[in-house]
Design a protein around this motif. Structure first.
Motif, PDB file in Angstrom:
ATOM      1  N   ILE A  54      10.269 -14.713  -2.071  1.00  0.00           N
ATOM      2  CA  ILE A  54       9.396 -13.842  -2.853  1.00  0.00           C
ATOM      3  C   ILE A  54       8.899 -14.617  -4.065  1.00  0.00           C
ATOM      4  O   ILE A  54       9.705 -15.233  -4.779  1.00  0.00           O
ATOM      5  N   VAL A  55       7.596 -14.593  -4.313  1.00  0.00           N
ATOM      6  CA  VAL A  55       7.015 -15.244  -5.490  1.00  0.00           C
ATOM      7  C   VAL A  55       6.076 -14.260  -6.177  1.00  0.00           C
ATOM      8  O   VAL A  55       5.461 -13.410  -5.530  1.00  0.00           O
ATOM      9  N   SER A  56       5.967 -14.384  -7.484  1.00  0.00           N
ATOM     10  CA  SER A  56       5.129 -13.468  -8.264  1.00  0.00           C
ATOM     11  C   SER A  56       4.472 -14.231  -9.398  1.00  0.00           C
ATOM     12  O   SER A  56       5.102 -15.071 -10.054  1.00  0.00           O
ATOM     13  N   LEU A  57       3.181 -13.919  -9.628  1.00  0.00           N
ATOM     14  CA  LEU A  57       2.401 -14.582 -10.665  1.00  0.00           C
ATOM     15  C   LEU A  57       1.750 -13.512 -11.534  1.00  0.00           C
ATOM     16  O   LEU A  57       0.942 -12.720 -11.037  1.00  0.00           O
ATOM     17  N   PRO A  58       2.108 -13.422 -12.827  1.00  0.00           N
ATOM     18  CA  PRO A  58       1.502 -12.395 -13.682  1.00  0.00           C
ATOM     19  C   PRO A  58       0.039 -12.714 -13.989  1.00  0.00           C
ATOM     20  O   PRO A  58      -0.319 -13.859 -14.240  1.00  0.00           O
ATOM     21  N   ARG A  59      -0.805 -11.671 -13.939  1.00  0.00           N
ATOM     22  CA  ARG A  59      -2.218 -11.825 -14.264  1.00  0.00           C
ATOM     23  C   ARG A  59      -2.657 -10.619 -15.088  1.00  0.00           C
ATOM     24  O   ARG A  59      -2.640  -9.489 -14.594  1.00  0.00           O
ATOM     25  N   GLU A  60      -3.042 -10.853 -16.332  1.00  0.00           N
ATOM     26  CA  GLU A  60      -3.392  -9.749 -17.214  1.00  0.00           C
ATOM     27  C   GLU A  60      -4.671  -9.044 -16.767  1.00  0.00           C
ATOM     28  O   GLU A  60      -4.794  -7.826 -16.870  1.00  0.00           O
ATOM     29  N   GLU A  61      -5.634  -9.834 -16.240  1.00  0.00           N
ATOM     30  CA  GLU A  61      -6.921  -9.242 -15.917  1.00  0.00           C
ATOM     31  C   GLU A  61      -6.903  -8.444 -14.613  1.00  0.00           C
ATOM     32  O   GLU A  61      -7.627  -7.467 -14.461  1.00  0.00           O
ATOM     33  N   LYS A  62      -6.075  -8.834 -13.654  1.00  0.00           N
ATOM     34  CA  LYS A  62      -6.067  -8.179 -12.357  1.00  0.00           C
ATOM     35  C   LYS A  62      -4.712  -7.570 -11.991  1.00  0.00           C
ATOM     36  O   LYS A  62      -4.579  -6.964 -10.929  1.00  0.00           O
ATOM     37  N   SER A  66       1.918 -10.728  -6.126  1.00  0.00           N
ATOM     38  CA  SER A  66       3.207 -11.044  -5.516  1.00  0.00           C
ATOM     39  C   SER A  66       3.013 -11.240  -4.011  1.00  0.00           C
ATOM     40  O   SER A  66       2.172 -10.587  -3.390  1.00  0.00           O
ATOM     41  N   MET A  67       3.821 -12.133  -3.452  1.00  0.00           N
ATOM     42  CA  MET A  67       3.784 -12.390  -2.018  1.00  0.00           C
ATOM     43  C   MET A  67       5.211 -12.609  -1.542  1.00  0.00           C
ATOM     44  O   MET A  67       6.064 -13.109  -2.290  1.00  0.00           O
ATOM     45  N   ALA A  68       5.459 -12.228  -0.300  1.00  0.00           N
ATOM     46  CA  ALA A  68       6.785 -12.403   0.298  1.00  0.00           C
ATOM     47  C   ALA A  68       6.629 -12.977   1.695  1.00  0.00           C
ATOM     48  O   ALA A  68       5.593 -12.805   2.345  1.00  0.00           O
ATOM     49  N   ARG A  69       7.677 -13.665   2.147  1.00  0.00           N
ATOM     50  CA  ARG A  69       7.634 -14.261   3.486  1.00  0.00           C
ATOM     51  C   ARG A  69       9.038 -14.271   4.077  1.00  0.00           C
ATOM     52  O   ARG A  69      10.000 -14.690   3.420  1.00  0.00           O
ATOM     53  N   GLY A  70       9.159 -13.818   5.304  1.00  0.00           N
ATOM     54  CA  GLY A  70      10.437 -13.862   6.005  1.00  0.00           C
ATOM     55  C   GLY A  70      10.668 -15.226   6.629  1.00  0.00           C
ATOM     56  O   GLY A  70       9.733 -15.865   7.119  1.00  0.00           O
TER      57      GLY A  70
END
Length: 252
Positions: A54-62, A66-70
């Motif tokens: 699981i990875v997540s990238l904060p974005r104030e404008e949008k 987050s994305m996940a992969r098995g």
């Protein structure tokens, strides 16, 4: 596809290669976080579990992305782990672009692994060599070499068919026990215990156990406990297979 999505996919691709190649979860997380740090944003997140990334990238404008992969495949390939690690360091240092890093990850993913005959030979040499190291005779080692060869062939076929870990380990223990008993029938002066102990060494979950302990020491309790349980179940499956084989030949 925008750059943020490409960056997340790059982190997931790199983490997937490392996790399937035998890397510890804390090392996978560190690599993904290093890749995500190129975005320049604070509070990026990366989580690696035994079967999930699981990875997540904060974005104030949008809003956060987050994305996940098995991840289900498992192997041992330290060459690919080192290659991904070198790629991530070059990417973070600005020596390669995002597109170049993505291309390198694809090259690493599709890079040829060990040939089947090399894997089978490794099984055979490990089985025969360790049998003699454990004070087995030459004939014990020769028999274990043959058992290891057949065990390697079986392991390769089962890996191609995506057989479950428990069943493949059970079958490996059963095959080892049966062949050891048959060799003892043909060559009564051979030692069953030496042949079995040496032959099962290639399929024992030593690496899985080590990774589980290292994950626990790093504070990754979910992945650490999962790996320890996996190692325990594999060991039980091997023992059950050997026990069933010996029960077929009760006089041994």
């Amino acid at each position: 596809m925008d750059d943020d999505t490409k960056l997340l996919n790059l982190a997931l691709d790199a983490g997937e290669i490392m996790l399937t190649s035998g890397a510890e979860t804390y090392r996978v997380q560190d690599t993904m976080l290093r890749i995500l740090s190129v975005s320049g944003r604070k509070h990026v997140e990366a989580l690696a579990l035994s079967t999930m990334l699981i990875v997540s990238l904060p974005r104030e404008e949008k809003g956060p992305l987050s994305m996940a992969r098995g991840v289900s495949d498992r192997s041992v390939n330290f060459e690919k782990i080192c290659a991904v690690n070198n790629m991530s360091r070059s990417f973070v240092a600005g020596k390669i672009t995002l597109e170049e890093a993505t291309q390198k990850v694809l090259e690493i993913h599709y890079a040829p692994s060990f040939a089947p005959w090399q894997r089978i030979l490794g099984y055979a040499l490990t089985s025969g060599g360790l049998t003699m190291v454990y004070n087995g005779t030459f004939w014990d080692g020769a028999a274990a070499f043959i058992i290891g060869t057949l065990l390697g062939i079986m392991s390769y076929i089962m890996s191609k068919r995506k057989t479950s870990y428990f069943f493949s380990s059970f079958t490996g223990g059963l095959l080892t026990g049966l062949l050891a008993c048959l060799f003892h029938l043909i060559l009564p002066f051979t030692q069953i215990d030496m042949m079995i102990v040496g032959s099962i060494m290639p399929i024992l979950p030593g690496i899985t156990l080590t990774k589980g302990i290292r994950d626990l020491l790093e504070g990754n309790f979910i992945s650490g406990n999962a790996k320890l349980m996996e190692a325990f179940l594999i060991a039980c499956a091997i023992a059950a297979g050997v026990a069933m084989a010996l029960s077929i030949f009760p006089n041994f």
